[in-house]
Design a protein around this motif. Structure first.
Motif, PDB file in Angstrom:
ATOM      1  N   GLY A 268       0.802  -1.213   0.000  1.00 50.23           N
ATOM      2  CA  GLY A 268       0.000   0.000   0.000  1.00 50.23           C
ATOM      3  C   GLY A 268       0.839   1.269   0.000  1.00 50.23           C
ATOM      4  O   GLY A 268       2.047   1.256   0.230  1.00 50.23           O
ATOM      5  N   THR A 269       0.188   2.379  -0.269  1.00 49.76           N
ATOM      6  CA  THR A 269       0.824   3.700  -0.241  1.00 49.76           C
ATOM      7  C   THR A 269      -0.083   4.648   0.538  1.00 49.76           C
ATOM      8  O   THR A 269      -1.274   4.372   0.741  1.00 49.76           O
ATOM      9  N   TRP A 270       0.476   5.764   0.958  1.00 51.07           N
ATOM     10  CA  TRP A 270      -0.318   6.751   1.664  1.00 51.07           C
ATOM     11  C   TRP A 270      -1.352   7.375   0.730  1.00 51.07           C
ATOM     12  O   TRP A 270      -1.060   7.655  -0.443  1.00 51.07           O
ATOM     13  N   ASP A 271      -2.549   7.607   1.226  1.00 49.22           N
ATOM     14  CA  ASP A 271      -3.556   8.390   0.528  1.00 49.22           C
ATOM     15  C   ASP A 271      -3.300   9.857   0.900  1.00 49.22           C
ATOM     16  O   ASP A 271      -3.713  10.321   1.964  1.00 49.22           O
ATOM     17  N   LEU A 272      -2.611  10.575   0.038  1.00 51.25           N
ATOM     18  CA  LEU A 272      -2.184  11.932   0.374  1.00 51.25           C
ATOM     19  C   LEU A 272      -3.361  12.867   0.604  1.00 51.25           C
ATOM     20  O   LEU A 272      -3.298  13.759   1.463  1.00 51.25           O
TER      21      LEU A 272
ATOM     22  N   ARG B 163      -6.456  15.963   4.587  1.00 49.15           N
ATOM     23  CA  ARG B 163      -7.707  16.190   5.326  1.00 49.15           C
ATOM     24  C   ARG B 163      -7.484  15.966   6.822  1.00 49.15           C
ATOM     25  O   ARG B 163      -8.001  16.714   7.660  1.00 49.15           O
ATOM     26  N   GLY B 164      -6.726  14.909   7.166  1.00 49.52           N
ATOM     27  CA  GLY B 164      -6.453  14.639   8.561  1.00 49.52           C
ATOM     28  C   GLY B 164      -5.659  15.753   9.220  1.00 49.52           C
ATOM     29  O   GLY B 164      -5.909  16.110  10.384  1.00 49.52           O
ATOM     30  N   TYR B 165      -4.713  16.322   8.488  1.00 51.28           N
ATOM     31  CA  TYR B 165      -3.956  17.455   9.018  1.00 51.28           C
ATOM     32  C   TYR B 165      -4.877  18.642   9.263  1.00 51.28           C
ATOM     33  O   TYR B 165      -4.743  19.354  10.268  1.00 51.28           O
TER      34      TYR B 165
ATOM     35  N   ALA C  80      -5.593   8.616  10.266  1.00 51.37           N
ATOM     36  CA  ALA C  80      -4.600   8.343   9.225  1.00 51.37           C
ATOM     37  C   ALA C  80      -3.438   9.335   9.324  1.00 51.37           C
ATOM     38  O   ALA C  80      -2.264   8.947   9.208  1.00 51.37           O
ATOM     39  N   PHE C  81      -3.744  10.614   9.544  1.00 55.73           N
ATOM     40  CA  PHE C  81      -2.684  11.621   9.665  1.00 55.73           C
ATOM     41  C   PHE C  81      -1.774  11.324  10.847  1.00 55.73           C
ATOM     42  O   PHE C  81      -0.540  11.424  10.733  1.00 55.73           O
ATOM     43  N   LEU C  82      -2.346  10.937  11.986  1.00 54.50           N
ATOM     44  CA  LEU C  82      -1.535  10.657  13.159  1.00 54.50           C
ATOM     45  C   LEU C  82      -0.795   9.332  13.034  1.00 54.50           C
ATOM     46  O   LEU C  82       0.237   9.134  13.690  1.00 54.50           O
ATOM     47  N   THR C  83      -1.302   8.436  12.202  1.00 53.59           N
ATOM     48  CA  THR C  83      -0.530   7.228  11.878  1.00 53.59           C
ATOM     49  C   THR C  83       0.712   7.606  11.078  1.00 53.59           C
ATOM     50  O   THR C  83       1.808   7.079  11.320  1.00 53.59           O
ATOM     51  N   TRP C  84       0.543   8.526  10.142  1.00 51.71           N
ATOM     52  CA  TRP C  84       1.698   9.010   9.371  1.00 51.71           C
ATOM     53  C   TRP C  84       2.681   9.744  10.280  1.00 51.71           C
ATOM     54  O   TRP C  84       3.896   9.536  10.172  1.00 51.71           O
TER      55      TRP C  84
END
Length: 289
Positions: free
Chosen positions: A58-62, A67-69, A235-239
């Motif tokens: 998989g890859t990040w959904d930018l 949106r998460g940021y 998702a943002f905090l996972t990144w």
């Protein structure tokens, strides 16, 4: 005399180890046989949340990370810090250099007045880290019912089922079920706390941060429902906790392939080197013949 002392010391330590083993075995055997608690009955396991980057390929959904940021900036940043993330790291979310500079400048960070040397504030630079929302822990506790909001930089690595737990917690606020008070009258949610079955002790000091659809207006037009905002910020905090996750997956597959190739090569080399060595039993047979 020395031998007797050594024997007695050894006997003492043997008895101590045996006693510890017996106590540990008894505790393990009887654990959980006591009175059932409300937490054991009404606590729920996190809802599974599969992100695009979670799979090996998989890859990040930018778009989702952006949106998460936005959710973090407009909702979470009022109480929670992100002290291990720098503004320049936002370039990994697909922002251009100019956008990163503009985003950094939209934040206010601590600074020093070059003329007087006194503490002041200034617009952020890409090299700055996200600022703390409170000047110290005392102020943070005073503003949050004596509960210090945790830093969110690596929160998904610091919690069991990190991403799923965070997502479930954000969507899990609800009134206590009638069955809870019927079965456990003393389990009433205290004033200033909020019932959440995904929190270990069911009662959480943090008020519901996401309360209504459209609380955040997404730049890409996505409808900002509570589940959508919860998933995006999770998702943002996972990144933020593991920005090299995708790169690590991409690097891992060639490494695994190389290790498999090296193992096969080593096995074939071993077979070739030892192919002309006669086993002792066979050598003795040939000598007899």
């Amino acid at each position: 005399m020395t031998r007797i002392i050594g024997i007695l010391a050894g006997l003492f330590f043997s008895v101590a180890v045996l006693w510890a083993f017996v106590i540990g075995a008894y505790t393990a055997a009887t654990e959980g046989l006591g009175e059932v608690t409300a937490e054991e009955v009404f606590h729920e396991e996190p809802i599974d949340l599969h992100l695009a980057a979670a799979s090996p390929f998989g890859t990040w959904d930018l778009q989702q990370l952006q949106r998460g940021y936005q959710v973090y900036k407009e909702v979470c940043a009022a109480c929670h810090s992100l002290r291990y993330v720098a503004f320049r790291d936002l370039a990994q979310l697909g922002y251009t250099e100019a956008e990163v500079k503009a985003e950094a400048a939209s934040w206010t960070v601590p600074g020093i007045d070059p003329n007087t040397g006194e503490a002041t504030t200034r617009p952020g630079l890409p090299t700055d880290y996200f600022p703390e929302p409170y000047p110290n822990e005392i102020a943070a506790a005073a503003a949050n019912n004596n509960a210090i909001p945790p830093d969110l930089s690596i929160i998904t690595k610091a919690r069991h089922h990190g991403t799923a737990y965070l997502y479930s917690l954000l969507i899990g606020y609800r009134p206590p079920p009638p069955e809870l008070l019927a079965q456990f009258p003393a389990a009433e949610t205290p004033p200033g706390l909020y019932y959440n079955p995904f929190f270990p002790n069911l009662n959480l000091a943090m008020p519901p941060p996401l309360t209504t659809t459209g609380q955040v207006t997404y730049a890409d037009g996505t409808t900002a429902t509570i589940p959508q905002m919860s998933e995006d910020v999770a998702a943002f905090l996972t990144w933020s906790a593991e920005p090299t996750l995708v790169k690590r997956h991409q690097t891992g597959w060639p490494v695994i392939g190389f290790l498999i190739f090296a193992t096969v090569l080593a096995f074939l080399a071993k077979k070739h080197v030892w192919s002309r060595v006669v086993p002792p039993a066979r050598r003795r047979e040939e000598e007899v013949l």
